[in-house]
Design an enzyme around this catalytic site. Structure first.
Site, short mmCIF file in Angstrom:
data_model
loop_
_atom_site.label_atom_id
_atom_site.label_comp_id
_atom_site.label_asym_id
_atom_site.label_seq_id
_atom_site.Cartn_x
_atom_site.Cartn_y
_atom_site.Cartn_z
N CYS A 39 0.84 -1.20 0.00
CA CYS A 39 0.00 0.00 0.00
C CYS A 39 0.88 1.25 0.00
O CYS A 39 2.05 1.20 0.36
CB CYS A 39 -0.89 -0.03 1.24
N THR A 41 0.60 3.51 2.13
CA THR A 41 0.98 3.69 3.53
C THR A 41 2.25 2.91 3.85
O THR A 41 3.14 3.40 4.57
CB THR A 41 -0.16 3.22 4.45
N HIS A 44 5.11 4.92 2.68
CA HIS A 44 5.44 6.00 3.62
C HIS A 44 6.29 5.46 4.77
O HIS A 44 7.27 6.09 5.18
CB HIS A 44 4.15 6.62 4.18
N CYS A 100 -19.77 3.53 17.12
CA CYS A 100 -19.73 2.07 17.02
C CYS A 100 -21.09 1.47 17.39
O CYS A 100 -21.60 0.57 16.69
CB CYS A 100 -18.65 1.50 17.94
N CYS A 108 -15.33 5.44 14.34
CA CYS A 108 -14.87 5.27 15.72
C CYS A 108 -13.70 6.21 16.01
O CYS A 108 -12.73 6.26 15.25
CB CYS A 108 -14.45 3.82 15.96
N ARG A 201 0.31 5.53 -15.23
CA ARG A 201 -1.00 5.29 -14.61
C ARG A 201 -2.13 5.95 -15.38
O ARG A 201 -3.26 5.45 -15.39
CB ARG A 201 -0.96 5.73 -13.15
N ILE A 295 -13.84 11.08 3.49
CA ILE A 295 -13.84 9.61 3.48
C ILE A 295 -12.65 9.10 4.29
O ILE A 295 -11.51 9.51 4.06
CB ILE A 295 -13.74 9.06 2.04
N TYR A 296 -12.93 8.18 5.20
CA TYR A 296 -11.86 7.53 5.95
C TYR A 296 -12.16 6.04 6.01
O TYR A 296 -13.13 5.61 6.63
CB TYR A 296 -11.74 8.11 7.36
#
Length: 351
Positions: A39, A41, A44, A100, A108, A201, A295-296
């Site tokens: 990913c 992430t 990173h 939750c 959350c 891409r 968005i998360y």
């Protein structure tokens, strides 16, 4: 067990061969990892940027995109059986806060992530609460299932608003942006325009069904960028603005351009994470009556049901996977990811 871990507070990731197999509890499952995906992430963390330095404990087994098989489970687990093929939701939530308890677990306030805050999936074995485990339908391959995490981000972002018959602008052609092209086309979007500076891409986006994939690298300032976008809109027969914007880049100029070319009443889903503060035209948001949604992660588990249903209905995500490597070639995998000349890179954990 074999694992990839962040062992030093510096760029890189290291293979270890003697990590202990994690212990599972009453409500947990033990998963033998078959495939993992790298990913952004993870990149990173590999590069050890400022975010990683402030977030990642060292040492830490990283990774959070995976597919595997249940090999053991706690006595309280009834939802999965040994031998089940599974992936899993990498966001671990408290289960007790207001969100939750209202069924909005993706919101959350106490969310922690596997491979970020607790041991991750770049290992031969992973322990996860059974409530986070998602069974893989027989018709979906391990390779595709290992990309469920980013695909879920794309699904959550793209399907926050209706796409059928709409003109859609996507800023950012990373793997999630490319998946969003596939999703928008599958859902019947009218025109799809995507922007990025990575020609590899952008060509993938064209192959995936984008009406226009625009390389924005040549444009020196915001005025030039907006002028070119309006020319693109005119060339493809758009007389008004975009109905839906999917922001995947976190780049200030991309967000500003998107606000400029949205239609009145347009809707924006914002997934891209900025490296710093963002300046926006507040007047454009107000006077155009725009709707913005942050968005998360993925909705648990509505997003998962949506993406598996769409895959089973014929949405083909296989082309997003451009490289498949054995885990022993993990350094090559990270170098490919760093180059940007790829879609998703899959690591095979088989012996």
């Amino acid at each position: 067990m074999k694992a990839l871990a962040k062992l030093k507070k510096q760029p890189g990731i290291w293979m270890i061969n003697d990590a202990p197999i994690p212990e599972y509890g009453y409500n947990d499952v033990l998963i033998k990892i078959k495939k993992t995906a790298i990913c952004g992430t993870d990149l990173h963390i590999y590069n050890w940027d400022k975010w990683s330095q402030n977030t990642i404990p060292v040492p830490m087994i990283t990774g959070h995109e995976f597919a595997g098989e249940v090999v053991a489970k706690g006595d309280g687990v009834t939802s999965v059986d040994i031998g089940d093929r599974v992936s899993g939701e990498g966001h671990l939530v408290c289960g007790q806060c207001r969100n939750c308890r209202a069924g909005k677990r993706h919101l959350c306030r106490k969310t922690i992530g596997i491979g970020v805050n607790v041991q991750g999936a770049f290992a031969e074995y992973l322990v996860m609460p059974a409530v986070n485990v998602f069974k893989i339908p027989d018709s979906i391959s391990d390779d595709i299932a290992s990309t469920f995490d980013p695909m879920g981000n794309a699904i959550h972002t793209a399907l926050s608003f209706n796409l059928t018959g709409e003109d859609v602008l996507i800023t950012g052609a990373g793997p999630i942006g490319l998946m969003a092209v596939k999703i928008a086309r599958f859902c019947g979007a009218r025109r799809i325009v995507i922007t990025d500076i990575n020609e590899y891409r952008l060509q993938m986006a064209r192959d995936f069904g984008a009406t226009v994939a625009l390389n924005v690298a040549p444009f020196k300032n915001q005025d030039e960028l907006v002028k070119q976008m309006r020319k693109v809109m005119s060339d493809i027969g758009m007389t008004e603005g975009f109905d839906v914007g999917l922001e995947m880049s976190g780049i200030n100029s991309a967000i500003s351009m998107m606000l400029d070319v949205m239609n009145h009443g347009g809707k924006l889903s914002l997934l891209g994470i900025s490296a710093g503060d963002i300046s926006v035209d507040w007047g454009a948001i107000l006077f155009k009556g725009l709707t913005l949604k942050g968005i998360y992660g993925r909705e648990m588990f509505e997003t998962w049901y949506l993406m598996t249903s769409m895959l089973q209905a014929g949405m083909d995500m296989n082309p997003i996977i451009t490289h498949r490597l054995h885990i022993d070639e993990f350094q090559k995998g990270f170098e490919i990811m760093k180059s940007g000349q790829c879609g998703k890179v899959i690591l095979d954990w088989s012996s």
